[in-house]
Design a protein around this motif. Structure first.
Motif, PDB file in Angstrom:
ATOM      1  N   HIS A   1       0.627  -1.396   0.175  1.00 15.08           N
ATOM      2  CA  HIS A   1      -0.037  -0.184   0.228  1.00 15.08           C
ATOM      3  C   HIS A   1       1.035   1.316  -0.215  1.00 15.08           C
ATOM      4  O   HIS A   1       1.942   1.488   1.245  1.00 15.08           O
ATOM      5  N   LEU A   2       0.852   1.591  -1.379  1.00 17.01           N
ATOM      6  CA  LEU A   2       1.875   2.533  -1.015  1.00 17.01           C
ATOM      7  C   LEU A   2       2.264   4.170   0.007  1.00 17.01           C
ATOM      8  O   LEU A   2       3.230   4.462   0.190  1.00 17.01           O
ATOM      9  N   PRO A   3       0.699   4.490  -0.020  1.00 22.19           N
ATOM     10  CA  PRO A   3       0.454   5.801   0.824  1.00 22.19           C
ATOM     11  C   PRO A   3       1.256   5.738   2.435  1.00 22.19           C
ATOM     12  O   PRO A   3       1.405   6.277   2.922  1.00 22.19           O
ATOM     13  N   THR A   4       1.067   4.434   2.757  1.00 23.64           N
ATOM     14  CA  THR A   4       1.455   3.953   3.767  1.00 23.64           C
ATOM     15  C   THR A   4       2.788   2.629   4.572  1.00 23.64           C
ATOM     16  O   THR A   4       3.112   2.363   5.680  1.00 23.64           O
ATOM     17  N   GLY A   5       2.941   2.445   3.424  1.00 20.61           N
ATOM     18  CA  GLY A   5       4.229   1.568   3.182  1.00 20.61           C
ATOM     19  C   GLY A   5       3.507  -0.109   3.107  1.00 20.61           C
ATOM     20  O   GLY A   5       4.627  -0.698   3.922  1.00 20.61           O
ATOM     21  N   ARG A   6       2.613  -0.538   4.245  1.00 17.43           N
ATOM     22  CA  ARG A   6       1.781  -1.791   4.715  1.00 17.43           C
ATOM     23  C   ARG A   6       1.890  -2.595   3.390  1.00 17.43           C
ATOM     24  O   ARG A   6       2.309  -2.488   2.387  1.00 17.43           O
ATOM     25  N   ILE A   7       2.078  -4.110   3.917  1.00 15.37           N
ATOM     26  CA  ILE A   7       2.141  -5.267   3.026  1.00 15.37           C
ATOM     27  C   ILE A   7       0.945  -6.207   3.453  1.00 15.37           C
ATOM     28  O   ILE A   7       1.038  -6.597   4.074  1.00 15.37           O
ATOM     29  N   CYS A   8       1.378  -6.104   2.120  1.00 13.12           N
ATOM     30  CA  CYS A   8      -0.518  -7.533   1.848  1.00 13.12           C
ATOM     31  C   CYS A   8       0.736  -8.954   2.063  1.00 13.12           C
ATOM     32  O   CYS A   8       1.243  -9.205   1.507  1.00 13.12           O
ATOM     33  N   ARG A   9       0.054  -9.493   3.272  1.00  9.71           N
ATOM     34  CA  ARG A   9       0.917 -10.824   3.673  1.00  9.71           C
ATOM     35  C   ARG A   9      -0.259 -12.148   3.161  1.00  9.71           C
ATOM     36  O   ARG A   9       0.085 -13.395   3.681  1.00  9.71           O
ATOM     37  N   ALA A  10      -0.841 -12.185   2.862  1.00 11.23           N
ATOM     38  CA  ALA A  10      -1.869 -13.102   2.097  1.00 11.23           C
ATOM     39  C   ALA A  10      -1.282 -14.294   1.374  1.00 11.23           C
ATOM     40  O   ALA A  10       0.015 -14.339   0.865  1.00 11.23           O
ATOM     41  N   ARG A  11      -2.057 -15.171   1.230  1.00 11.56           N
ATOM     42  CA  ARG A  11      -0.968 -16.167  -0.021  1.00 11.56           C
ATOM     43  C   ARG A  11      -1.436 -15.498  -1.579  1.00 11.56           C
ATOM     44  O   ARG A  11      -2.289 -14.318  -1.732  1.00 11.56           O
ATOM     45  N   ALA A  12      -0.135 -16.086  -2.067  1.00  6.76           N
ATOM     46  CA  ALA A  12      -0.461 -15.335  -3.684  1.00  6.76           C
ATOM     47  C   ALA A  12      -1.780 -15.494  -4.826  1.00  6.76           C
ATOM     48  O   ALA A  12      -2.449 -16.869  -4.393  1.00  6.76           O
ATOM     49  N   HIS A  13      -1.856 -14.368  -4.834  1.00  5.34           N
ATOM     50  CA  HIS A  13      -3.085 -14.421  -5.832  1.00  5.34           C
ATOM     51  C   HIS A  13      -4.579 -14.708  -5.022  1.00  5.34           C
ATOM     52  O   HIS A  13      -5.117 -15.741  -6.083  1.00  5.34           O
ATOM     53  N   HIS A  14      -4.712 -14.120  -3.948  1.00  2.00           N
ATOM     54  CA  HIS A  14      -5.958 -14.511  -2.591  1.00  2.00           C
ATOM     55  C   HIS A  14      -7.043 -13.721  -3.970  1.00  2.00           C
ATOM     56  O   HIS A  14      -7.157 -13.482  -4.362  1.00  2.00           O
ATOM     57  N   ALA A  15      -7.895 -14.548  -3.440  1.00  2.49           N
ATOM     58  CA  ALA A  15      -9.436 -14.226  -3.749  1.00  2.49           C
ATOM     59  C   ALA A  15     -10.161 -12.944  -3.370  1.00  2.49           C
ATOM     60  O   ALA A  15     -10.317 -12.159  -3.900  1.00  2.49           O
ATOM     61  N   SER A  16      -9.623 -12.733  -2.170  1.00  2.00           N
ATOM     62  CA  SER A  16     -10.325 -11.565  -1.573  1.00  2.00           C
ATOM     63  C   SER A  16      -9.429 -10.572  -1.922  1.00  2.00           C
ATOM     64  O   SER A  16      -8.426 -10.361  -2.251  1.00  2.00           O
ATOM     65  N   GLY A  17      -9.890  -9.237  -1.175  1.00  3.03           N
ATOM     66  CA  GLY A  17      -8.768  -8.069  -1.428  1.00  3.03           C
ATOM     67  C   GLY A  17      -8.355  -8.274  -0.518  1.00  3.03           C
ATOM     68  O   GLY A  17      -7.768  -9.011   0.452  1.00  3.03           O
ATOM     69  N   CYS A  18      -6.321  -7.452  -0.103  1.00  2.96           N
ATOM     70  CA  CYS A  18      -6.010  -7.749   0.269  1.00  2.96           C
ATOM     71  C   CYS A  18      -5.853  -6.741   2.201  1.00  2.96           C
ATOM     72  O   CYS A  18      -6.294  -5.641   1.694  1.00  2.96           O
ATOM     73  N   THR A  19      -4.882  -7.618   2.775  1.00  6.88           N
ATOM     74  CA  THR A  19      -5.564  -6.947   3.763  1.00  6.88           C
ATOM     75  C   THR A  19      -3.290  -6.626   4.105  1.00  6.88           C
ATOM     76  O   THR A  19      -2.764  -7.536   4.756  1.00  6.88           O
ATOM     77  N   PHE A  20      -3.474  -5.498   4.753  1.00  8.13           N
ATOM     78  CA  PHE A  20      -2.401  -4.417   5.156  1.00  8.13           C
ATOM     79  C   PHE A  20      -1.677  -4.047   5.776  1.00  8.13           C
ATOM     80  O   PHE A  20      -2.400  -4.303   6.856  1.00  8.13           O
ATOM     81  N   VAL A  21      -0.394  -5.288   6.361  1.00  4.51           N
ATOM     82  CA  VAL A  21      -0.059  -4.807   8.084  1.00  4.51           C
ATOM     83  C   VAL A  21       0.986  -4.158   7.433  1.00  4.51           C
ATOM     84  O   VAL A  21       1.702  -4.203   6.548  1.00  4.51           O
ATOM     85  N   PRO A  22       2.062  -4.208   8.532  1.00  8.63           N
ATOM     86  CA  PRO A  22       3.005  -2.951   8.854  1.00  8.63           C
ATOM     87  C   PRO A  22       4.429  -3.646   8.750  1.00  8.63           C
ATOM     88  O   PRO A  22       4.032  -4.739   9.199  1.00  8.63           O
ATOM     89  N   ILE A  23       5.451  -3.252   7.431  1.00  5.39           N
ATOM     90  CA  ILE A  23       6.591  -3.794   8.152  1.00  5.39           C
ATOM     91  C   ILE A  23       6.936  -4.419   9.022  1.00  5.39           C
ATOM     92  O   ILE A  23       7.279  -3.650  10.261  1.00  5.39           O
TER      93      ILE A  23
END
Length: 59
Positions: A36-58
């Motif tokens: 998530h470019l504005p916050t720098g958080r990263i989605c750690r769900a499995r690759a090509h997951h079906a739902s939207g991303c859930t971003f967590v802090p690095i």
């Protein structure tokens, strides 16, 4: 020549790793890796997951 990263167990390369908004170490571990470019958080769900991303802090 450096080999392209592959999907675990499929033998197919991950073309999304060429995107600047993907965290490569996270994606190499089989995770989504979308940043998530504005916050720098990263989605750690499995690759090509079906739902939207859930971003967590690095961590």
């Amino acid at each position: 020549m450096i080999p392209f990263p592959q999907f675990p167990g499929t033998g197919q390369e991950r073309l999304d790793l060429h995107n600047a908004s993907i965290d490569e170490p996270t994606a190499d571990a089989g995770r989504c890796g979308m940043i998530h470019l504005p916050t720098g958080r990263i989605c750690r769900a499995r690759a090509h997951h079906a739902s939207g991303c859930t971003f967590v802090p690095i961590s």
